[in-house]
Design an enzyme around this catalytic site. Structure first.
Site, PDB file in Angstrom:
ATOM      1  N   LYS A 149       5.706   0.504   7.571  1.00  3.75           N
ATOM      2  CA  LYS A 149       5.270   1.769   6.960  1.00  3.75           C
ATOM      3  C   LYS A 149       6.454   2.728   6.957  1.00  3.75           C
ATOM      4  O   LYS A 149       6.910   3.173   8.015  1.00  3.75           O
ATOM      5  CB  LYS A 149       4.079   2.352   7.748  1.00  3.75           C
ATOM      6  CG  LYS A 149       3.558   3.667   7.198  1.00  3.75           C
ATOM      7  CD  LYS A 149       2.262   4.099   7.911  1.00  3.75           C
ATOM      8  CE  LYS A 149       1.781   5.454   7.440  1.00  3.75           C
ATOM      9  NZ  LYS A 149       0.518   5.869   8.071  1.00  3.75           N
TER      10      LYS A 149
ATOM     11  N   GLY B 212       0.847  -1.191   0.000  1.00  6.40           N
ATOM     12  CA  GLY B 212       0.000   0.000   0.000  1.00  6.40           C
ATOM     13  C   GLY B 212       0.879   1.236   0.000  1.00  6.40           C
ATOM     14  O   GLY B 212       2.075   1.155   0.239  1.00  6.40           O
ATOM     15  N   SER B 213       0.238   2.381  -0.272  1.00  3.00           N
ATOM     16  CA  SER B 213       1.019   3.618  -0.221  1.00  3.00           C
ATOM     17  C   SER B 213       0.108   4.821  -0.049  1.00  3.00           C
ATOM     18  O   SER B 213      -1.106   4.743  -0.282  1.00  3.00           O
ATOM     19  CB  SER B 213       1.842   3.785  -1.501  1.00  3.00           C
ATOM     20  OG  SER B 213       0.978   3.893  -2.596  1.00  3.00           O
TER      21      SER B 213
ATOM     22  N   ASP C 271      -9.305  10.700   9.894  1.00  2.00           N
ATOM     23  CA  ASP C 271      -9.114  10.263   8.504  1.00  2.00           C
ATOM     24  C   ASP C 271      -9.841   8.935   8.270  1.00  2.00           C
ATOM     25  O   ASP C 271      -9.328   8.045   7.601  1.00  2.00           O
ATOM     26  CB  ASP C 271      -7.615  10.127   8.202  1.00  2.00           C
ATOM     27  CG  ASP C 271      -7.312  10.194   6.703  1.00  2.00           C
ATOM     28  OD1 ASP C 271      -8.211  10.568   5.937  1.00  2.00           O
ATOM     29  OD2 ASP C 271      -6.177   9.876   6.310  1.00  2.00           O
TER      30      ASP C 271
ATOM     31  N   PHE D 204       3.193  10.303   1.359  1.00  2.00           N
ATOM     32  CA  PHE D 204       4.562  10.285   1.867  1.00  2.00           C
ATOM     33  C   PHE D 204       4.931   8.973   2.537  1.00  2.00           C
ATOM     34  O   PHE D 204       5.936   8.889   3.243  1.00  2.00           O
ATOM     35  CB  PHE D 204       4.787  11.438   2.855  1.00  2.00           C
ATOM     36  CG  PHE D 204       4.580  12.783   2.224  1.00  2.00           C
ATOM     37  CD1 PHE D 204       5.371  13.191   1.165  1.00  2.00           C
ATOM     38  CD2 PHE D 204       3.590  13.639   2.680  1.00  2.00           C
ATOM     39  CE1 PHE D 204       5.185  14.426   0.569  1.00  2.00           C
ATOM     40  CE2 PHE D 204       3.395  14.875   2.093  1.00  2.00           C
ATOM     41  CZ  PHE D 204       4.187  15.271   1.028  1.00  2.00           C
ATOM     42  N   ALA D 205       4.098   7.966   2.373  1.00  2.00           N
ATOM     43  CA  ALA D 205       4.389   6.683   3.014  1.00  2.00           C
ATOM     44  C   ALA D 205       4.235   5.534   2.018  1.00  2.00           C
ATOM     45  O   ALA D 205       3.388   5.574   1.133  1.00  2.00           O
ATOM     46  CB  ALA D 205       3.444   6.455   4.192  1.00  2.00           C
TER      47      ALA D 205
ATOM     48  N   VAL E 149       4.013   1.239   2.241  1.00  2.00           N
ATOM     49  CA  VAL E 149       3.876   0.135   3.200  1.00  2.00           C
ATOM     50  C   VAL E 149       4.311  -1.158   2.516  1.00  2.00           C
ATOM     51  O   VAL E 149       3.842  -1.464   1.410  1.00  2.00           O
ATOM     52  CB  VAL E 149       2.429   0.034   3.734  1.00  2.00           C
ATOM     53  CG1 VAL E 149       2.295  -1.115   4.731  1.00  2.00           C
ATOM     54  CG2 VAL E 149       2.003   1.346   4.376  1.00  2.00           C
TER      55      VAL E 149
HETATM   56  P1  ADP Z   1      -1.024   6.931   4.593  1.00  2.00           P
HETATM   57  O1  ADP Z   1      -0.883   7.621   5.900  1.00  2.00           O
HETATM   58  O2  ADP Z   1       0.025   7.344   3.612  1.00  2.00           O
HETATM   59  O3  ADP Z   1      -2.412   6.960   4.034  1.00  2.00           O
HETATM   60  P2  ADP Z   1      -1.582   4.264   5.555  1.00  2.00           P
HETATM   61  O4  ADP Z   1      -1.165   4.021   6.968  1.00  2.00           O
HETATM   62  O5  ADP Z   1      -3.025   4.528   5.324  1.00  2.00           O
HETATM   63  O6  ADP Z   1      -0.684   5.417   4.931  1.00  2.00           O
HETATM   64  O7  ADP Z   1      -1.133   3.051   4.645  1.00  2.00           O
HETATM   65  C1  ADP Z   1      -1.326   3.085   3.226  1.00  2.00           C
HETATM   66  C2  ADP Z   1      -1.999   1.804   2.776  1.00  2.00           C
HETATM   67  O8  ADP Z   1      -1.144   0.699   3.111  1.00  2.00           O
HETATM   68  C3  ADP Z   1      -3.326   1.499   3.454  1.00  2.00           C
HETATM   69  O9  ADP Z   1      -4.427   2.072   2.785  1.00  2.00           O
HETATM   70  C4  ADP Z   1      -3.375  -0.028   3.422  1.00  2.00           C
HETATM   71  O10 ADP Z   1      -3.894  -0.493   2.206  1.00  2.00           O
HETATM   72  C5  ADP Z   1      -1.903  -0.423   3.528  1.00  2.00           C
HETATM   73  N1  ADP Z   1      -1.566  -0.722   4.946  1.00  2.00           N
HETATM   74  C6  ADP Z   1      -1.260   0.182   5.903  1.00  2.00           C
HETATM   75  N2  ADP Z   1      -1.034  -0.419   7.094  1.00  2.00           N
HETATM   76  C7  ADP Z   1      -1.199  -1.743   6.874  1.00  2.00           C
HETATM   77  C8  ADP Z   1      -1.107  -2.913   7.735  1.00  2.00           C
HETATM   78  N3  ADP Z   1      -0.796  -2.810   9.022  1.00  2.00           N
HETATM   79  N4  ADP Z   1      -1.339  -4.134   7.165  1.00  2.00           N
HETATM   80  C9  ADP Z   1      -1.667  -4.227   5.848  1.00  2.00           C
HETATM   81  N5  ADP Z   1      -1.778  -3.169   5.004  1.00  2.00           N
HETATM   82  C10 ADP Z   1      -1.545  -1.942   5.507  1.00  2.00           C
HETATM   83 MG    MG Z   2      -4.231   6.022   4.720  1.00  2.05          MG
END
Ligand code: ADP
Ligand code: MG
Length: 322
Positions: free
Chosen positions: A44, A22-23, A141, A26-27, A29
């Site tokens: 992340k 996922g992304s 959010d 600025f992050a 995952v």
């Molecule tokens: P951002 O703050 O950039 O939105 P997120 O924390 O929402 O970042 O993570 C981006 C995406 O990564 C999420 O929408 C999800 O699909 C995936 N993701 C994030 N955390 C996890 C997790 N613990 N396990 C599986 N997928 C995750």
């Molecule tokens: Mg998110």
């Protein structure tokens, strides 16, 4: 100040890193595995902002806040944080790996979705939120991308992404334009103080969405969406709501209320009959039709991008997952 750097040896020494799952703006995952135990996690990687004036990356203060909130939250419906590393240009949050994908993805693939099931999902969001609100933390959010399924059985969901979360206190007022247009409350649009009730509005939007497949305030432009939100301009279109119970509509209507003080709280939602009766299996379960869910995909494919400040997610259909 929250300690961010792990005391132990570096991230690379302890973890093998695998595919992206996922992304955000600025992050990124990625799945990772702890070498010593073979246990899987989600890492992340959050890019640090280099200078105060830079618009790229996340300010350390904001990353610290996300870490602090994640460390304080321990609940079955909230993602767990295991460790944090500073690897130079990025901070790595080692999170529990949640394997079932996003809630909406799951729901859109199902042939039938009963109101009972929908209410079960919303109940779990409320339980996670109740824990946060007890700590006076607002998530800020809440949206489909930030609700994940533990596995494909679809019985258990967890809230993720505390990047915009804030501690709400009587001494400090927070007025910020943040979140994702479709899901934000009127007080965000109007630059009025954010409260715990701001999350409850988003719960109303998500419930409306899950039951109908359409988005209550989404306009052709961000400005139109904002003015629809500010005017609380929504209705239960018969085409999408004829099969939906009056109780469900009542649940939504009590959340989509302009004055945050008059919106139902998380405690009140948890005892609302739509949540309680479905829990006890007393309602006749109606279903969301397949064509409505198809409509969903179309609507969401053209959906808006976040307002924000620091996070930009693409339309949900376009997002991941391999
Ligand atoms: P951002 O703050 O950039 O939105 P997120 O924390 O929402 O970042 O993570 C981006 C995406 O990564 C999420 O929408 C999800 O699909 C995936 N993701 C994030 N955390 C996890 C997790 N613990 N396990 C599986 N997928 C995750
Ligand atoms: Mg998110």
């Amino acid at each position: 100040m929250v300690q961010v750097v792990s005391e132990e040896s570096s991230f690379e020494k302890q973890f093998d890193v695998f595919e992206e799952i996922g992304s955000g703006q600025f992050a990124v995952v990625k799945r990772c595995v702890k070498k010593a135990t073979g246990r899987e996690f989600a890492a992340k990687f959050i890019r640090k902002r280099r200078t105060a004036s830079s618009r790229r990356g996340v300010a350390l203060e904001d990353i610290h806040r996300e870490v602090y909130i994640l460390r304080s939250a321990h609940h079955d419906n909230i993602v767990q944080l295991h460790d944090v590393f500073d690897i130079g240009s990025e901070i790595v949050l080692v999170l529990e790996l949640i394997k079932g994908g996003e809630l909406f993805e799951f729901v859109s693939q199902k042939e039938f979705l009963s109101e009972k099931e929908t209410s079960g999902f919303i109940r779990q969001i409320l339980l996670g939120l109740n824990h946060l609100h007890d700590m006076c933390v607002a998530h800020l959010d809440l949206k489909p991308e930030n609700v994940l399924l533990v596995d494909r059985s679809g019985k258990h969901i967890k809230l993720i992404d505390f990047g915009l979360s804030r501690h709400i206190s009587v001494d400090t007022e927070i007025r910020e334009l943040m979140g994702t247009p479709e899901f934000v409350a009127p007080e965000i649009v109007n630059f009025e103080p954010v409260t715990l009730a701001t999350d409850m509005w988003s719960v109303g939007v998500i419930t409306y969405n899950l039951l109908s497949g359409i988005s209550p305030f989404l306009g052709d432009s961000k400005q139109e969406t904002f003015s629809n939100i500010s005017a609380v301009d929504y209705y239960f279109d018969d085409e999408y709501f004829s099969h939906v119970s009056e109780l469900a509509k009542d649940f939504i209507a009590k959340l989509l209320v302009k004055d945050p003080r008059k919106r139902t709280t998380v405690d009140q939602c948890l005892i609302h009959p739509w949540i309680q009766q479905n829990k006890e299996d007393q309602l006749t379960s109606s279903t969301v039709k397949a064509e409505v869910r198809q409509k969903w995909k179309t609507v969401r494919a053209s959906a808006s991008h976040p307002i924000a400040v620091r996070r930009t997610l693409g339309p949900w259909v376009a997002m991941k997952k391999q």
